[in-house]
Design a protein around this motif. Structure first.
Motif, short mmCIF file in Angstrom:
data_model
loop_
_atom_site.label_atom_id
_atom_site.label_comp_id
_atom_site.label_asym_id
_atom_site.label_seq_id
_atom_site.Cartn_x
_atom_site.Cartn_y
_atom_site.Cartn_z
N SER A 1 31.91 36.66 47.80
CA SER A 1 31.05 35.43 47.22
C SER A 1 30.94 35.52 45.49
O SER A 1 31.14 36.52 45.14
N VAL A 2 31.30 34.42 45.13
CA VAL A 2 31.57 34.26 43.87
C VAL A 2 30.61 33.00 43.36
O VAL A 2 30.42 32.10 44.32
N ALA B 1 43.32 37.16 49.34
CA ALA B 1 44.20 37.48 50.29
C ALA B 1 45.08 38.61 49.66
O ALA B 1 45.02 38.98 48.39
N GLU B 2 45.85 39.15 50.56
CA GLU B 2 46.75 40.35 49.95
C GLU B 2 47.52 39.85 49.25
O GLU B 2 47.93 40.46 48.15
N ASP B 3 48.32 38.41 49.31
CA ASP B 3 49.04 37.73 48.30
C ASP B 3 48.05 37.11 47.47
O ASP B 3 47.65 35.94 47.86
N GLY B 4 47.77 37.75 46.32
CA GLY B 4 46.59 36.93 45.56
C GLY B 4 46.68 35.37 45.27
O GLY B 4 46.01 34.76 45.08
N PRO C 1 38.80 32.33 40.88
CA PRO C 1 37.85 32.76 41.66
C PRO C 1 38.02 34.18 42.31
O PRO C 1 37.10 34.72 42.41
N ASP C 2 39.24 34.73 42.67
CA ASP C 2 39.41 36.11 42.96
C ASP C 2 39.32 37.09 41.89
O ASP C 2 39.85 37.02 40.93
N GLU D 1 37.03 33.00 33.06
CA GLU D 1 35.77 32.48 34.04
C GLU D 1 35.99 33.00 35.39
O GLU D 1 36.88 32.25 36.16
N ASN D 2 35.36 33.87 35.94
CA ASN D 2 35.69 34.29 37.29
C ASN D 2 34.61 33.62 38.29
O ASN D 2 33.59 34.35 38.89
N VAL D 3 34.95 32.26 38.69
CA VAL D 3 34.24 31.47 39.42
C VAL D 3 35.03 30.75 40.38
O VAL D 3 36.16 30.45 39.95
#
Length: 263
Positions: free
Chosen positions: A179-180, A158-161, A125-126, A142-144
């Motif tokens: 928003s994703v 987050a800064e820590d992904g 998602p990120d 897939e960026n969802v």
């Protein structure tokens, strides 16, 4: 053969690097003690050359995710995730499987799974994580977000992904809210014909499973650790899988589901 450090030693190096000089000191010590080579990148913040792969990393300390010897695992580095998400004689990855890797982060599990099967579909998602994952896996990501219903959700990047998700961030600061698109497990499985689903989505695994209505992948492995306000979702995950006609077994915080033969 790449030289490796004991888990406690690498952990100590990470702590020193972060607290005193997060990038320079960590990189110097890491490169001194390992045959892997960590260096600054351009489009991607960090490059790590190890074995036959060059990894793209958002943070220098992510190198530990790739080469870290994790206690209790036979494989080293990123390949330990193959052990984490398999249970012998119950849920095992085979060359004939199609894998849906939900919560890919920078692609460690996906890359390891590609050594077993050609069909691996990462989902992350990120957006920043997805960029790194695509570079490391050399495949489309897939960026969802995976959710109970299709639409859109807001995630905390987050800064820590590795901490990015819908819930409050457990560790570190917030980079941004974004928003994703939201997709259900039914949609993702229908599109990929996945037979093996690995699911790790920072405490919203129950909501993800609520979107599993029609489809029934043969094998699932779900991280149900304490990512929901410090609480585990193991019971909720187990109940939802049983309601969907899965036999379940657990090992630590991982719930494994094998679809019953009469389904």
């Amino acid at each position: 053969m790449r030289q490796q450090l004991p888990a406690w030693d690498l952990g100590s190096i990470a702590m020193i690097g972060v607290s005193i000089c997060p990038d320079r000191l960590f990189t110097t010590i890491y490169n001194t003690r390992s045959d892997a080579t960590l260096s600054r990148g351009n489009e991607y913040r960090w490059k790590l050359k190890c074995d036959k792969q060059e990894w793209k990393l958002p943070a220098a300390t992510d190198a530990l995710r790739i080469t870290h010897i994790a206690a209790g695992y036979e494989r080293t580095g990123y390949q330990r995730l193959l052990e984490k998400y398999q249970l012998k004689d119950f849920v095992e990855l085979t060359p004939s499987d199609t894998v849906l890797d939900i919560g890919s982060y920078i692609g460690e599990f996906a890359v390891a799974a590609q050594d077993v099967t050609d069909q691996v579909y990462p989902v992350e998602p990120d957006p920043l994580n997805a960029k790194y994952c695509a570079a490391n896996c050399e495949t489309e990501v897939e960026n969802v977000a995976v959710w109970s219903t299709p639409g859109e959700v807001t995630i905390r990047a987050a800064e820590d992904g590795s901490e990015s998700g819908v819930n409050q961030i457990d560790r570190g600061g917030l980079r941004e809210r974004v928003s994703v698109p939201a997709r259900t497990l039914d949609q993702l499985i229908e599109n990929t014909c996945a037979s093996f689903v690995k699911l790790e989505c920072e405490g919203v695994e129950p909501e993800a499973l609520d979107g599993l209505e029609r489809e029934r992948p043969a094998k699932v492995a779900i991280d149900a650790g304490a990512e929901r306000n410090g609480e585990s979702v193991l019971e909720e995950v187990s109940n939802r899988l049983q309601q969907r006609n899965y036999q379940i077994r657990t090992r630590g915080d991982i719930v494994f589901g094998s679809l019953k033969s009469d389904s």
